[in-house]
Design a protein around this motif. Sequence first.
Motif, mmCIF file in Angstrom:
data_model
loop_
_atom_site.group_PDB
_atom_site.id
_atom_site.type_symbol
_atom_site.label_atom_id
_atom_site.label_comp_id
_atom_site.label_asym_id
_atom_site.label_seq_id
_atom_site.Cartn_x
_atom_site.Cartn_y
_atom_site.Cartn_z
ATOM 1 N N HIS A 60 -4.788 -5.305 -11.786
ATOM 2 C CA HIS A 60 -5.772 -4.223 -11.714
ATOM 3 C C HIS A 60 -6.098 -3.874 -10.257
ATOM 4 O O HIS A 60 -6.363 -2.713 -9.938
ATOM 5 C CB HIS A 60 -7.035 -4.638 -12.480
ATOM 6 N N GLY A 61 -6.042 -4.900 -9.381
ATOM 7 C CA GLY A 61 -6.271 -4.655 -7.948
ATOM 8 C C GLY A 61 -5.206 -3.730 -7.379
ATOM 9 O O GLY A 61 -5.506 -2.808 -6.615
ATOM 10 N N ALA A 64 -5.830 -0.251 -8.659
ATOM 11 C CA ALA A 64 -6.944 0.397 -7.958
ATOM 12 C C ALA A 64 -6.515 0.864 -6.564
ATOM 13 O O ALA A 64 -6.828 1.988 -6.153
ATOM 14 C CB ALA A 64 -8.119 -0.568 -7.853
ATOM 15 N N TRP A 68 -6.459 4.933 -5.285
ATOM 16 C CA TRP A 68 -7.112 5.567 -4.132
ATOM 17 C C TRP A 68 -6.081 6.222 -3.205
ATOM 18 O O TRP A 68 -6.313 7.300 -2.672
ATOM 19 C CB TRP A 68 -7.974 4.556 -3.357
ATOM 20 N N GLU A 74 -7.507 7.043 1.970
ATOM 21 C CA GLU A 74 -6.865 5.913 2.651
ATOM 22 C C GLU A 74 -7.600 5.573 3.937
ATOM 23 O O GLU A 74 -8.359 6.387 4.464
ATOM 24 C CB GLU A 74 -5.412 6.259 2.944
ATOM 25 N N ALA A 75 -7.327 4.365 4.405
ATOM 26 C CA ALA A 75 -7.996 3.907 5.624
ATOM 27 C C ALA A 75 -7.537 4.734 6.813
ATOM 28 O O ALA A 75 -6.390 5.183 6.858
ATOM 29 C CB ALA A 75 -7.675 2.440 5.858
ATOM 30 N N LYS A 76 -8.486 4.911 7.720
ATOM 31 C CA LYS A 76 -8.142 5.641 8.939
ATOM 32 C C LYS A 76 -7.451 4.661 9.879
ATOM 33 O O LYS A 76 -7.963 3.564 10.110
ATOM 34 C CB LYS A 76 -9.439 6.145 9.579
ATOM 35 N N PHE B 26 -18.748 -1.436 -10.515
ATOM 36 C CA PHE B 26 -18.154 -0.526 -9.532
ATOM 37 C C PHE B 26 -19.056 -0.395 -8.298
ATOM 38 O O PHE B 26 -18.594 -0.522 -7.153
ATOM 39 C CB PHE B 26 -17.918 0.864 -10.160
ATOM 40 N N LEU B 70 -11.682 -11.842 -3.102
ATOM 41 C CA LEU B 70 -10.295 -12.064 -2.674
ATOM 42 C C LEU B 70 -9.591 -10.735 -2.414
ATOM 43 O O LEU B 70 -8.970 -10.535 -1.360
ATOM 44 C CB LEU B 70 -9.545 -12.860 -3.754
ATOM 45 N N VAL B 71 -9.736 -9.812 -3.363
ATOM 46 C CA VAL B 71 -9.085 -8.503 -3.222
ATOM 47 C C VAL B 71 -9.656 -7.758 -2.000
ATOM 48 O O VAL B 71 -8.914 -7.187 -1.198
ATOM 49 C CB VAL B 71 -9.240 -7.672 -4.523
ATOM 50 N N LYS B 75 -7.623 -6.744 1.486
ATOM 51 C CA LYS B 75 -7.605 -5.351 1.948
ATOM 52 C C LYS B 75 -8.098 -5.257 3.404
ATOM 53 O O LYS B 75 -7.480 -4.605 4.240
ATOM 54 C CB LYS B 75 -8.515 -4.527 1.015
ATOM 55 N N TYR B 79 -6.549 -4.496 7.552
ATOM 56 C CA TYR B 79 -7.125 -3.615 8.586
ATOM 57 C C TYR B 79 -7.461 -4.395 9.856
ATOM 58 O O TYR B 79 -8.078 -3.860 10.781
ATOM 59 C CB TYR B 79 -8.399 -2.930 8.072
ATOM 60 N N GLY B 254 -14.516 -2.618 -12.998
ATOM 61 C CA GLY B 254 -15.233 -1.677 -12.129
ATOM 62 C C GLY B 254 -15.231 -2.126 -10.685
ATOM 63 O O GLY B 254 -15.010 -1.335 -9.764
ATOM 64 N N LEU B 256 -13.202 -4.040 -8.910
ATOM 65 C CA LEU B 256 -11.961 -3.979 -8.120
ATOM 66 C C LEU B 256 -11.691 -2.559 -7.620
ATOM 67 O O LEU B 256 -11.071 -2.373 -6.578
ATOM 68 C CB LEU B 256 -10.771 -4.499 -8.939
ATOM 69 N N LEU B 257 -12.151 -1.576 -8.375
ATOM 70 C CA LEU B 257 -12.049 -0.186 -7.900
ATOM 71 C C LEU B 257 -13.004 0.017 -6.727
ATOM 72 O O LEU B 257 -12.661 0.605 -5.706
ATOM 73 C CB LEU B 257 -12.407 0.789 -9.024
ATOM 74 N N GLN B 260 -12.307 -1.918 -3.124
ATOM 75 C CA GLN B 260 -11.250 -1.336 -2.273
ATOM 76 C C GLN B 260 -11.746 -0.056 -1.610
ATOM 77 O O GLN B 260 -11.433 0.216 -0.450
ATOM 78 C CB GLN B 260 -10.021 -1.044 -3.115
ATOM 79 N N LEU B 261 -12.542 0.694 -2.350
ATOM 80 C CA LEU B 261 -13.110 1.920 -1.774
ATOM 81 C C LEU B 261 -14.058 1.569 -0.625
ATOM 82 O O LEU B 261 -14.051 2.210 0.427
ATOM 83 C CB LEU B 261 -13.840 2.703 -2.878
ATOM 84 N N ILE B 264 -12.050 0.570 2.407
ATOM 85 C CA ILE B 264 -11.499 1.774 3.071
ATOM 86 C C ILE B 264 -12.614 2.432 3.892
ATOM 87 O O ILE B 264 -12.411 2.862 5.023
ATOM 88 C CB ILE B 264 -10.914 2.762 2.029
ATOM 89 N N THR B 267 -13.322 1.648 7.565
ATOM 90 C CA THR B 267 -12.437 2.161 8.615
ATOM 91 C C THR B 267 -12.744 3.625 8.941
ATOM 92 O O THR B 267 -12.224 4.159 9.912
ATOM 93 C CB THR B 267 -10.946 2.071 8.194
ATOM 94 N N ILE B 268 -13.538 4.257 8.079
ATOM 95 C CA ILE B 268 -13.782 5.701 8.239
ATOM 96 C C ILE B 268 -15.118 5.992 8.916
ATOM 97 O O ILE B 268 -15.209 6.868 9.763
ATOM 98 C CB ILE B 268 -13.717 6.406 6.856
ATOM 99 N N ARG B 340 -14.698 12.004 6.520
ATOM 100 C CA ARG B 340 -13.383 12.572 6.166
ATOM 101 C C ARG B 340 -13.336 14.067 6.473
ATOM 102 O O ARG B 340 -12.345 14.592 6.953
ATOM 103 C CB ARG B 340 -13.096 12.340 4.674
ATOM 104 N N ASN B 343 -13.086 14.529 10.202
ATOM 105 C CA ASN B 343 -11.722 14.219 10.655
ATOM 106 C C ASN B 343 -10.772 15.372 10.344
ATOM 107 O O ASN B 343 -9.930 15.737 11.162
ATOM 108 C CB ASN B 343 -11.201 12.949 9.965
#
Lengths: 98, 354
Positions: A60-61, A64, A68, A74-76, B26, B70-71, B75, B79, B254, B256-257, B260-261, B264, B267-268, B340, B343
Motif C-alpha cells: 500500500h505504501g 500511495a 502522488w 512530487e518532492a522539490k 490520513f 517506517l514508510v 521517504k 530526501y 489512510g 500511508l497516503l 507520504q504527502l 513531500i 521539501t516544498i 507549488r 514555483n
Amino acid sequence: MAQEMTKKQALVRMIGFGIASAAVFGTVFHFASPITEIFSRGGMYAALPIATVFLVSYVHGAFASNLWSALGIEAKRPAKAVQPTKTKRPEVRATLNA
Amino acid sequence: MDVALDSLKFIDLTASSIAFLFIVGFIGGLVSGFIGSGGAFVLTPGMMSLGVPGTVAVASNMCHKFPKALVGAIKRFRYGQVDIKLGLVMAASAGIGVQVGIKIQNMILAAWGQAGSNLYVSLSFVAVLVLVGGYVFRDAMTSGKRGAAEAVAPLALRLQKIELWPMMTFKTAGVRISMWFTIPVGFATGMLAATIAVGGFIGVPGMIYVIGATGLVASASELVIAFAMGLGGTINWAMHGMVDIRLTLIILAGSLLGVQLGAIGTTIVKESLIKFVMGSIMLIVAVSRALAVPKYLAELKLLDIDPGYVSIMDKASFVIMCAALTFGAVIILGSMYKARKANARLEQEAYSQA
C-alpha cells in the motif's frame, strides 16, 4: 517528455500496486472474523499482525507513493548550489621587455 | 468460515466508523510525515469513542504507528533528511524512558486509582505542551519573520562545545555532541511516549534546541524513533493479543497516503513551517487536555462541579483535539498548494524570459 514518461510509469506502477493492495485488504476483510480472532491469540501469534502490517506498508505504501507521483505531486529537488568556477590566476612572472 | 468475535474486545465495524478511522488516519499520517509525530493522540480517544476498549485502542494504534513511521522515514531518507544514527541513539535511551514512564504510571495508578492516573496524564500533557509548545511556537514566529536560514539554538551550541567523552558525530544533522547530552532528550521522549503516547512533542524540540539539529532533520529522524519504539510496543501488545488488525489496517490505509504527502510537503514549504505547525498543534492540544482536568479532579473529590458541565467539557476537549489535527493538516496542505503555485509561476516567468 521525460516527465510525461515518469508520470506514465508511476500510473502503471500505481495500478499494479493498487491491485495488490486491494487483494491484501480484500482478503483480510473477507475473512475478517477468523483472521482477527487468530491474530489476537497472543504469544507467538503476535508475529501474524506484525508481518501483515509490514506487507501492507510495502504494497500500500508503494501504491500511495505512485499515486502522488501520478498526480504530479512530487518532492522539490534541492537547487544545486552554484559553485564558483575556479579560475587560475595568471602567475606573476618576471618578464623582461628588452 | 464464520467465527464469533469477543464483543467485549472487538467492535462491530460500520461504514461511518470505517470512514472516521480512514480520515483520521490520513490526517494523522499527513501531520506525522511533516512534523515527525502526531495523530496518535487523536486516534486512541477516537477509537475509544467508537466503543473500542482502551487497551485494544492503544495496541491497534501502536501497530499502525510503526509501519507508518517506517514508510515516512524511508521517504524522507531519500530526501536526505534522516539521520539514522541520531534516531537510533535517541531510540535506545527512549526505550529506557518508556520503562520508567510505565513504572511511574503504575505507581500512580496503585496510589490514586484510575482518576489519579488520568489526572497525572492530563497535567503532564498541559505542562509539557504549554512550555515546550509555547517555546517552539515563539521560535517559529521569530524565525518566520526573519525569513533567514535556521540558526542553531544557543543552548545546543554551548553543549556542542563541551568535550565530554564519548563524543558522537551525526553526519546528516551536521552535529558533534557528547552522548551524555543525547540521553536526557531520548529519555524524556520515552517518558512522554509512555505517559501521553506522543513522544515526538519532546523528541523533535529536544533534537532542535538541545542537540542542535535543524527542524527538517529532527522531524525526519523522529520517525526512526517512532518506528523503533512502535515496533517494540507492538510486539508487547500483540503478545498479549490486544491488536485488532481490522482497525489497524483501516487506519494504515489512510495514514500511508498521508505520511507520504506530508514528507513531500517538507521539501516544498518553508522550513520554519514545521516548527509553526508543531507549536500550534501542541498549544491547541494543551487547551483540549486542560478541559479534561476538572472531570478527574471531580472524580478524586477535589473539586465540586456540575456533571452537566463535565460532560460538555469532555466533548469540547475531544472536538478541540480533532481541531488541532485538522488545523495542522489545513496549514500543511494550504502551504503546499501555495508553494507549488509560486514555483509554477517562477518556472513560467523563467520560461518566458528565455
